[in-house]
Design a protein around this motif. Sequence first.
Motif, PDB file in Angstrom:
ATOM      1  N   ASP A  17      -7.713   7.133  -1.680  1.00  0.00           N
ATOM      2  CA  ASP A  17      -7.684   7.415  -0.241  1.00  0.00           C
ATOM      3  C   ASP A  17      -8.867   6.767   0.478  1.00  0.00           C
ATOM      4  O   ASP A  17      -8.716   6.189   1.559  1.00  0.00           O
TER       5      ASP A  17
ATOM      6  N   ASP B 225       0.822  -1.205   0.000  1.00  0.00           N
ATOM      7  CA  ASP B 225       0.000   0.000   0.000  1.00  0.00           C
ATOM      8  C   ASP B 225       0.860   1.261   0.000  1.00  0.00           C
ATOM      9  O   ASP B 225       0.446   2.300  -0.503  1.00  0.00           O
ATOM     10  N   ASP B 226       2.037   1.180   0.592  1.00  0.00           N
ATOM     11  CA  ASP B 226       2.917   2.337   0.756  1.00  0.00           C
ATOM     12  C   ASP B 226       4.147   2.162  -0.128  1.00  0.00           C
ATOM     13  O   ASP B 226       4.879   1.177  -0.007  1.00  0.00           O
ATOM     14  N   TYR B 227       4.392   3.134  -1.005  1.00  0.00           N
ATOM     15  CA  TYR B 227       5.562   3.064  -1.887  1.00  0.00           C
ATOM     16  C   TYR B 227       6.856   3.015  -1.092  1.00  0.00           C
ATOM     17  O   TYR B 227       7.820   2.348  -1.509  1.00  0.00           O
ATOM     18  N   THR B 228       6.897   3.682   0.047  1.00  0.00           N
ATOM     19  CA  THR B 228       8.112   3.669   0.869  1.00  0.00           C
ATOM     20  C   THR B 228       8.455   2.252   1.309  1.00  0.00           C
ATOM     21  O   THR B 228       9.623   1.843   1.305  1.00  0.00           O
ATOM     22  N   ASP B 229       7.433   1.482   1.691  1.00  0.00           N
ATOM     23  CA  ASP B 229       7.655   0.089   2.077  1.00  0.00           C
ATOM     24  C   ASP B 229       8.158  -0.728   0.883  1.00  0.00           C
ATOM     25  O   ASP B 229       9.058  -1.565   1.018  1.00  0.00           O
TER      26      ASP B 229
ATOM     27  N   ARG C 151       5.941  -4.976   5.270  1.00  0.00           N
ATOM     28  CA  ARG C 151       4.520  -4.628   5.345  1.00  0.00           C
ATOM     29  C   ARG C 151       3.796  -4.834   4.014  1.00  0.00           C
ATOM     30  O   ARG C 151       3.003  -4.000   3.575  1.00  0.00           O
TER      31      ARG C 151
ATOM     32  N   ALA D 122      -7.099  -0.596   5.609  1.00  0.00           N
ATOM     33  CA  ALA D 122      -5.769  -0.287   6.109  1.00  0.00           C
ATOM     34  C   ALA D 122      -5.254  -1.336   7.073  1.00  0.00           C
ATOM     35  O   ALA D 122      -4.048  -1.529   7.219  1.00  0.00           O
TER      36      ALA D 122
ATOM     37  N   THR E 196      -2.819  -5.062   6.041  1.00  0.00           N
ATOM     38  CA  THR E 196      -1.437  -5.258   5.660  1.00  0.00           C
ATOM     39  C   THR E 196      -0.799  -6.309   6.543  1.00  0.00           C
ATOM     40  O   THR E 196      -1.152  -6.487   7.699  1.00  0.00           O
TER      41      THR E 196
ATOM     42  N   GLN F 174       3.324  11.815  -6.678  1.00  0.00           N
ATOM     43  CA  GLN F 174       4.473  11.946  -5.779  1.00  0.00           C
ATOM     44  C   GLN F 174       5.798  11.808  -6.518  1.00  0.00           C
ATOM     45  O   GLN F 174       6.838  12.210  -6.015  1.00  0.00           O
TER      46      GLN F 174
ATOM     47  N   ARG G 217      -8.338   2.926   0.453  1.00  0.00           N
ATOM     48  CA  ARG G 217      -7.256   2.538   1.357  1.00  0.00           C
ATOM     49  C   ARG G 217      -7.709   2.595   2.810  1.00  0.00           C
ATOM     50  O   ARG G 217      -7.341   1.732   3.615  1.00  0.00           O
TER      51      ARG G 217
END
Length: 209
Positions: free
Chosen positions: A194, A10-14, A162, A201, A204, A42, A197
């Motif tokens: 949004d 779900d999170d690009y950072t992860d 995650r 949430a 995950t 982003q 998600r």
Amino acid sequence: MSKTITRLFDDYTDASAAVRDLEALGIDHDDISIVANNTHGQHAVGDHEGVNDHGDVSRGTSTGALLGGAGGLLAGLGLLAIPGLGPIVAAGWLAATAAGAGIGAAGGAATGSLVGALKNSGHSEEEANVYSEGVRRGGTLVSAKVDEADVARAEAVLDRNRSVDIASRGAAYRQSGWTSFDADAPAYTSDEIDRDRAGYAATTGTTRY
């Protein structure tokens, strides 16, 4: 013999952390791929190597850049479009397969099928559809071709960053009336991503595929 393992985030950072961890395991970045939804914008044009001033990965960059380039997979991220997914950033073999190896159609937009690319890599019809729908709804895919001996370690890397429980996510999609990925359906807007998600949430965790 190698096996393709894929996870949805779900999170690009992860997802990007998972890519770096896979590379740290010694998996070549040519064997890793990332496909990330960019509806929120982003990733701006010029943020990544391999993207020209028009945001076009099919002109002004080599296939090698789309496939990762020097300096790790994430250094080769480019902006492109795949039907049904809206704007995405991507790099690696899966992205190249889905986008016709970076060869764009009219106007330079790369076209192809993420479902087909996932199926060709060994995923089932169900897996391919849920993964593709996950990207349409704002997620990021990380996929890697891994030697059998390294599968367990690679899966642990993806899961500890995650990744989504894809079986639960597919069930949640179906509860809302979804049946399969539709490349002709409009990509989710930022607001839709949004809202969607927020509804799952808590799902995950480790995946089952």
